[in-house]
Write a protein that holds these residues in place. Sequence first.
Motif, mmCIF file in Angstrom:
data_model
loop_
_atom_site.group_PDB
_atom_site.id
_atom_site.type_symbol
_atom_site.label_atom_id
_atom_site.label_comp_id
_atom_site.label_asym_id
_atom_site.label_seq_id
_atom_site.Cartn_x
_atom_site.Cartn_y
_atom_site.Cartn_z
ATOM 1 N N UNK A 1 49.616 -66.194 11.075
ATOM 2 C CA UNK A 1 48.348 -65.762 11.630
ATOM 3 C C UNK A 1 47.362 -65.423 10.508
ATOM 4 N N UNK A 2 47.898 -64.821 9.429
ATOM 5 C CA UNK A 2 47.011 -64.444 8.337
ATOM 6 C C UNK A 2 46.298 -65.646 7.744
ATOM 7 N N UNK A 3 47.019 -66.778 7.650
ATOM 8 C CA UNK A 3 46.410 -67.965 7.049
ATOM 9 C C UNK A 3 45.225 -68.449 7.881
ATOM 10 N N UNK A 4 45.257 -68.216 9.179
ATOM 11 C CA UNK A 4 44.121 -68.618 10.022
ATOM 12 C C UNK A 4 42.892 -67.779 9.714
ATOM 13 N N UNK A 5 43.094 -66.499 9.500
ATOM 14 C CA UNK A 5 41.968 -65.630 9.137
ATOM 15 C C UNK A 5 41.381 -66.101 7.813
ATOM 16 N N UNK A 6 42.259 -66.361 6.839
ATOM 17 C CA UNK A 6 41.801 -66.837 5.534
ATOM 18 C C UNK A 6 41.044 -68.151 5.674
ATOM 19 N N UNK A 7 41.563 -69.062 6.512
ATOM 20 C CA UNK A 7 40.914 -70.364 6.688
ATOM 21 C C UNK A 7 39.495 -70.198 7.232
ATOM 22 N N UNK A 8 39.314 -69.296 8.164
ATOM 23 C CA UNK A 8 37.988 -69.093 8.760
ATOM 24 C C UNK A 8 37.017 -68.394 7.811
ATOM 25 N N UNK A 9 37.530 -67.797 6.768
ATOM 26 C CA UNK A 9 36.671 -67.135 5.781
ATOM 27 C C UNK A 9 36.414 -68.001 4.550
ATOM 28 N N UNK A 10 37.037 -69.172 4.491
ATOM 29 C CA UNK A 10 36.988 -69.949 3.250
ATOM 30 C C UNK A 10 35.601 -70.476 2.897
ATOM 31 N N UNK A 11 34.760 -70.712 3.876
ATOM 32 C CA UNK A 11 33.443 -71.271 3.590
ATOM 33 C C UNK A 11 32.352 -70.214 3.422
ATOM 34 N N UNK A 12 32.484 -69.090 4.109
ATOM 35 C CA UNK A 12 31.482 -68.035 3.986
ATOM 36 C C UNK A 12 31.975 -66.737 4.624
ATOM 37 N N UNK B 1 44.876 -56.919 17.954
ATOM 38 C CA UNK B 1 46.000 -56.490 17.137
ATOM 39 C C UNK B 1 46.248 -57.456 15.967
ATOM 40 N N UNK B 2 46.410 -58.766 16.196
ATOM 41 C CA UNK B 2 46.599 -59.657 15.045
ATOM 42 C C UNK B 2 45.385 -59.688 14.123
ATOM 43 N N UNK B 3 44.190 -59.559 14.679
ATOM 44 C CA UNK B 3 43.018 -59.574 13.818
ATOM 45 C C UNK B 3 43.006 -58.356 12.897
ATOM 46 N N UNK B 4 43.676 -57.302 13.301
ATOM 47 C CA UNK B 4 43.763 -56.132 12.431
ATOM 48 C C UNK B 4 44.654 -56.412 11.219
ATOM 49 N N UNK B 5 45.301 -57.560 11.195
ATOM 50 C CA UNK B 5 46.077 -57.961 10.023
ATOM 51 C C UNK B 5 45.193 -58.098 8.799
ATOM 52 N N UNK B 6 43.885 -58.193 9.016
ATOM 53 C CA UNK B 6 42.965 -58.271 7.886
ATOM 54 C C UNK B 6 43.146 -57.082 6.964
ATOM 55 N N UNK B 7 43.608 -55.945 7.500
ATOM 56 C CA UNK B 7 43.845 -54.772 6.654
ATOM 57 C C UNK B 7 44.907 -55.072 5.607
ATOM 58 N N UNK B 8 45.948 -55.793 6.005
ATOM 59 C CA UNK B 8 46.988 -56.168 5.053
ATOM 60 C C UNK B 8 46.441 -57.175 4.045
ATOM 61 N N UNK B 9 45.596 -58.079 4.508
ATOM 62 C CA UNK B 9 44.985 -59.045 3.601
ATOM 63 C C UNK B 9 44.099 -58.338 2.579
ATOM 64 N N UNK B 10 43.460 -57.261 3.006
ATOM 65 C CA UNK B 10 42.657 -56.431 2.088
ATOM 66 C C UNK B 10 43.555 -55.782 1.045
ATOM 67 N N UNK B 11 44.641 -55.197 1.490
ATOM 68 C CA UNK B 11 45.577 -54.536 0.575
ATOM 69 C C UNK B 11 46.155 -55.526 -0.432
ATOM 70 N N UNK B 12 46.348 -56.764 0.007
ATOM 71 C CA UNK B 12 46.895 -57.802 -0.866
ATOM 72 C C UNK B 12 45.852 -58.370 -1.821
#
Length: 83
Positions: free
Chosen positions: A1-12, A29-40
């Motif tokens: 799921x995290x890779x999908x968030x990253x993919x949607x942010x890749x252009x802007x 709930x899954x969209x809140x995974x962005x918090x982990x992506x921030x920590x990483x």
Amino acid sequence: MESRILYHLKDNAKRYNELRKEMHFITEMPLSLQQQLEKDGLVSRKIYGKKLSVKVNYSLTEFGETLIPVLDAMMNWGKPGYC
């Protein structure tokens, strides 16, 4: 799921609601995974404004941008006829 968030942010950079519209199939709930992506160190979260008019933008960090070739390869790999 995290890779999908990253993919949607890749252009802007995108606001939270823009991500939800593009990723209509996921819940908050899954969209809140962005918090982990921030920590990483992959996603940056910037807050603009005050209390009632707060805007939050999410974007890839410089480190997160190093994943763009991998994200593109994963997207291409999943397309029919790829091989």
